[in-house]
Design an enzyme around this catalytic site. Structure first.
Site, PDB file in Angstrom:
ATOM      1  N   HIS A  15     135.758  -0.936 105.299  1.00 54.81           N
ATOM      2  CA  HIS A  15     134.761  -0.286 104.924  1.00 54.81           C
ATOM      3  C   HIS A  15     134.254   1.035 104.928  1.00 54.81           C
ATOM      4  O   HIS A  15     133.009   2.016 105.941  1.00 54.81           O
ATOM      5  CB  HIS A  15     133.745  -0.931 106.909  1.00 54.81           C
ATOM      6  N   HIS A  37     126.134 -12.545  99.693  1.00 54.58           N
ATOM      7  CA  HIS A  37     126.043 -13.325  99.805  1.00 54.58           C
ATOM      8  C   HIS A  37     125.154 -14.524  99.443  1.00 54.58           C
ATOM      9  O   HIS A  37     125.326 -15.405  99.165  1.00 54.58           O
ATOM     10  CB  HIS A  37     125.558 -13.282 101.192  1.00 54.58           C
ATOM     11  N   CYS A  62     133.831  -5.228 111.090  1.00 57.82           N
ATOM     12  CA  CYS A  62     134.470  -6.592 110.499  1.00 57.82           C
ATOM     13  C   CYS A  62     134.924  -7.135 112.334  1.00 57.82           C
ATOM     14  O   CYS A  62     135.402  -8.426 111.787  1.00 57.82           O
ATOM     15  CB  CYS A  62     135.999  -6.331 110.082  1.00 57.82           C
ATOM     16  N   CYS A 105     138.207  -2.376 114.040  1.00 55.58           N
ATOM     17  CA  CYS A 105     136.988  -2.219 112.914  1.00 55.58           C
ATOM     18  C   CYS A 105     136.054  -3.425 113.599  1.00 55.58           C
ATOM     19  O   CYS A 105     135.928  -4.131 113.356  1.00 55.58           O
ATOM     20  CB  CYS A 105     137.372  -2.515 111.344  1.00 55.58           C
ATOM     21  N   HIS A 130     122.622  -9.972 100.367  1.00 55.50           N
ATOM     22  CA  HIS A 130     122.363  -9.410  99.374  1.00 55.50           C
ATOM     23  C   HIS A 130     122.945 -10.599  98.234  1.00 55.50           C
ATOM     24  O   HIS A 130     123.505 -11.199  98.587  1.00 55.50           O
ATOM     25  CB  HIS A 130     123.481  -7.522  99.455  1.00 55.50           C
ATOM     26  N   LYS A 143     126.571  -3.506 102.442  1.00 55.68           N
ATOM     27  CA  LYS A 143     125.614  -3.166 102.993  1.00 55.68           C
ATOM     28  C   LYS A 143     126.004  -2.133 103.381  1.00 55.68           C
ATOM     29  O   LYS A 143     125.657  -0.973 103.660  1.00 55.68           O
ATOM     30  CB  LYS A 143     125.042  -4.082 104.522  1.00 55.68           C
ATOM     31  N   CYS A 191     138.832   1.513 107.999  1.00 54.04           N
ATOM     32  CA  CYS A 191     138.726   0.382 107.484  1.00 54.04           C
ATOM     33  C   CYS A 191     139.291   0.295 105.787  1.00 54.04           C
ATOM     34  O   CYS A 191     138.425   0.577 106.095  1.00 54.04           O
ATOM     35  CB  CYS A 191     137.722  -0.540 108.265  1.00 54.04           C
ATOM     36  N   LYS A 195     132.602  -2.889  95.792  1.00 58.79           N
ATOM     37  CA  LYS A 195     132.657  -3.977  95.753  1.00 58.79           C
ATOM     38  C   LYS A 195     130.885  -3.889  96.553  1.00 58.79           C
ATOM     39  O   LYS A 195     130.616  -2.811  97.705  1.00 58.79           O
ATOM     40  CB  LYS A 195     133.287  -4.107  97.695  1.00 58.79           C
TER      41      LYS A 195
HETATM   42  O1  ME8 Z   1     132.260 -12.080 106.924  1.00 57.75           O
HETATM   43  N1  ME8 Z   1     130.624 -10.160  96.693  1.00 57.75           N
HETATM   44  O2  ME8 Z   1     130.120 -12.660 107.122  1.00 57.75           O
HETATM   45  P1  ME8 Z   1     129.500 -11.234 105.906  1.00 57.75           P
HETATM   46  C1  ME8 Z   1     130.658 -11.624  96.637  1.00 57.75           C
HETATM   47  N2  ME8 Z   1     129.902 -14.268 109.676  1.00 57.75           N
HETATM   48  N3  ME8 Z   1     130.958 -12.159  97.692  1.00 57.75           N
HETATM   49  C2  ME8 Z   1     130.303 -12.184  99.244  1.00 57.75           C
HETATM   50  C3  ME8 Z   1     129.872 -10.087  98.633  1.00 57.75           C
HETATM   51  C4  ME8 Z   1     131.219  -9.066  97.696  1.00 57.75           C
HETATM   52  N4  ME8 Z   1     130.426  -8.157  97.207  1.00 57.75           N
HETATM   53  N5  ME8 Z   1     130.103  -9.978 100.177  1.00 57.75           N
HETATM   54  C5  ME8 Z   1     129.869 -10.030 100.655  1.00 57.75           C
HETATM   55  C6  ME8 Z   1     131.345 -12.421 107.362  1.00 57.75           C
HETATM   56  N6  ME8 Z   1     130.041 -11.661 100.257  1.00 57.75           N
HETATM   57  C7  ME8 Z   1     131.479 -13.262 108.662  1.00 57.75           C
HETATM   58  C8  ME8 Z   1     132.040 -14.944 108.050  1.00 57.75           C
HETATM   59  S1  ME8 Z   1     132.400 -17.086 108.847  1.00 57.75           S
HETATM   60  C9  ME8 Z   1     133.636 -18.330 109.663  1.00 57.75           C
HETATM   61  C10 ME8 Z   1     132.284 -16.039 109.328  1.00 57.75           C
HETATM   62  C11 ME8 Z   1     130.246 -13.342 100.890  1.00 57.75           C
HETATM   63  O3  ME8 Z   1     128.244 -11.483 106.650  1.00 57.75           O
HETATM   64  C12 ME8 Z   1     131.605 -13.196 101.215  1.00 57.75           C
HETATM   65  O4  ME8 Z   1     131.344 -14.944 100.733  1.00 57.75           O
HETATM   66  O5  ME8 Z   1     130.038 -10.654 105.785  1.00 57.75           O
HETATM   67  C13 ME8 Z   1     131.613 -12.812 102.151  1.00 57.75           C
HETATM   68  O6  ME8 Z   1     133.422 -13.606 102.677  1.00 57.75           O
HETATM   69  C14 ME8 Z   1     130.826 -13.433 102.725  1.00 57.75           C
HETATM   70  O7  ME8 Z   1     129.332 -13.158 102.103  1.00 57.75           O
HETATM   71  C15 ME8 Z   1     131.158 -12.465 104.262  1.00 57.75           C
HETATM   72  O8  ME8 Z   1     130.081 -12.032 104.524  1.00 57.75           O
END
Ligand code: ME8
Length: 505
Positions: A146, A20, A128, A125, A17, A298, A143, A295
């Site tokens: 979430h 990302h 997370c 969680c 989304h 998903k 959480c 925020k």
């Molecule tokens: O946490 N606003 O993956 P994830 C801004 N796999 N940035 C956002 C956002 C939002 N509303 N939502 C997501 C994970 N992001 C782990 C990370 S790293 C070694 C492992 C972005 O799929 C932001 O960069 O939940 C956030 O930190 C990341 O997506 C989380 O992606």
């Protein structure tokens, strides 16, 4: 000099989304800017495929975790391509090379006595993939991110001796005040460390979807240990037959959202210190993009589809909007209305119009050739030193501040200059020399700001620079007056065409 920038690796348990896309765009802007400075850049992004977040969704959907990962990774790769990210590699933590490297790294920690067997109990969680302490949980046992009910988990597994890194981490933060940026996030990380660090469990007994602990194959690594290591493991196999670790490690910037600061600011440097590996130079922690105050995620289901936005308005407009609307580092709201307002007012009317007017006047008054003339002294006040100011901002990943500066000292200033000088009046009055100066200064100003904006809007600025007969993208060349006149200008369809409301709906 080498410059290594990363995004988080995204979970493949659902579709990508705007959140990302946001971090990916920001990392790309940084990477492209550094390439314009002739740095030796490596830009890494990818997907986090192991652990409960993926295994749980796969189970719910009745597919194997690998199948789910293979299916969803396609969408993440597509997102990365659509936002025009110039990443040098895309890591998947299910890559066999990554798994082997994780085992080697973790075995070394085990051999050095940083890992020991224990029993974990606590609120967990699964989204997370994180245990929550009593201060973190909300509304009973939910959480905070979430809003789902947490599970009470108890199992025998292995622990990483995080507590042993209390002092080394405090020292790291004291000695490197820019280790975590912006400052508020640095303070947050320091506050967390000062509360006192407890050891963290680093393997899971019940889970099968992950990298096996080599010393006890009944366990797989806790997904965060596996995931964080991607930043190092990728360098060893991104280029066939070449190990890039020496060349690029330590990373210059890990860009992350504020949700994953604890892992990157505390556990990650401790893991590296335990292995005797250098820690990254900076973490830049950005805020959340909010929609209607929440925020985007998903699980909350209020997701703005970046693909739709790009279909209608183009990739550069999305890239611009994300970094312009929300100050990089802070939380901020995004909305379709806000997007359209900036698209029309700033991209179409300010930058797009400046470009088309300038080209049209050069075509009309000077047969399409930029006159050889003197750069305007009035403009020099704003444009001289702009590239240096932008560089300084980029050194600290202040992407919104840099963009604001280019906009106010560059785009808006040039638009005012057109109004002040009124070239059409000069043309009528036959003031040839003065008109030459103005047209040259406009073409030259437009060139400079387009080079500076290139990292943000690579396609649009390339088209515009082409039309100006310029192809040098180097930051060193972004000096007002550095290019002589004489270039032939081409035709340029509107950079940001008006979008009919029906198309945007
Ligand atoms: O946490 N606003 O993956 P994830 C801004 N796999 N940035 C956002 C956002 C939002 N509303 N939502 C997501 C994970 N992001 C782990 C990370 S790293 C070694 C492992 C972005 O799929 C932001 O960069 O939940 C956030 O930190 C990341 O997506 C989380 O992606």
């Amino acid at each position: 000099m080498s410059f290594y920038v990363t995004t988080p690796i995204y979970y493949v348990n659902a579709l990508p989304h705007l959140g990302h896309a946001y971090t990916t765009i920001a990392a790309d802007v940084l990477a492209r800017h550094m390439r314009q400075r002739d740095e030796d850049v490596f830009f890494l992004t990818g997907t986090d495929e192991h652990g409960e977040p993926v295994a749980d969704v796969a189970e719910r959907e009745g597919v194997a975790p690998r199948e789910l990962a293979d299916r969803n990774v396609v969408h993440f790769k597509e997102m990365v391509e659509r936002v025009n990210a110039s990443n040098d590699f895309f890591i998947r933590t299910s890559d066999p090379e990554h798994a082997v490297a994780v085992q080697r790294f973790m075995q070394a920690l085990y051999d050095r006595g940083h890992i020991y067997p224990g029993t974990y109990e606590g609120w967990y969680c699964p989204r997370c993939a994180d245990f929550k302490n009593e201060q973190e949980i909300v509304d009973g046992n939910r959480c905070p991110i979430h809003k789902i009910e947490l599970n009470w988990e108890k199992e025998d597994n292995y622990f990483f001796r995080l507590s042993a890194f209390q002092e080394p981490l405090e020292r790291l933060y004291a000695e490197q005040p820019d280790f975590v940026m912006p400052r508020a996030r640095y303070n947050e990380a320091v506050g967390f460390i000062r509360q006192g660090l407890e050891d963290v469990s680093c393997t899971r007994a019940r889970l099968r979807w992950g990298v096996k602990a080599p010393w006890d194959e009944s366990q797989v690594f806790y997904v965060w240990f596996d995931a964080l290591l991607n930043y190092v493991t990728a360098l060893a196999y991104a280029r066939e037959g070449e190990d890039l670790t020496e060349r690029y490690w330590p990373a210059d910037f890990h860009l992350i959202g504020k949700d994953i600061l604890k892992f990157h600011g505390v556990i990650w440097p401790a893991m590296l210190m335990a292995a005797g590996v250098e820690v990254p130079r900076h973490l830049f922690v950005h805020g959340f993009l909010l929609m209607q105050g929440e925020k985007m995620s998903k699980s909350l289901g209020n997701v703005l589809d970046p693909f739709q936005v790009m279909d209608v308005f183009g990739t550069d407009a999305l890239r611009y909007y994300c970094l312009r609307e929300v100050s990089f580092g802070q939380d901020g709201s995004v909305s379709t209305e806000g997007f359209e307002a900036r698209y029309n007012a700033e991209l179409a009317n300010e930058y797009g119009n400046l470009a088309s007017r300038t080209l049209a006047m050069i075509a009309r008054y000077r047969d399409g050739v930029v006159p050889a003339a003197e750069p305007s002294a009035e403009l020099a006040g704003d444009l001289d030193g702009l590239a240096d100011a932008v560089r300084k901002r980029f050194d600290r990943a202040e992407l919104t501040a840099a963009l604001e500066e280019i906009w106010s000292r560059g785009v808006r200033r040039l638009n005012r200059y057109v109004e002040e000088q009124a070239p059409w009046v000069l043309a009528k009055a036959g003031e040839t020399e003065r008109l030459d100066d103005v047209l040259y200064s406009l073409a030259e100003g437009l060139r400079v700001i387009s080079v500076l904006l290139h990292a943000y809007m690579p396609e649009t600025t390339t088209r515009l620079l082409d039309a100006l007969g310029q192809d040098d993208l180097s930051l060193d060349g972004a000096t007002f007056g550095a290019r002589p006149g004489g270039a032939s200008v081409g035709k340029l369809p509107p950079l940001f065409p008006k979008v009919e409301p029906a198309q945007a709906a």
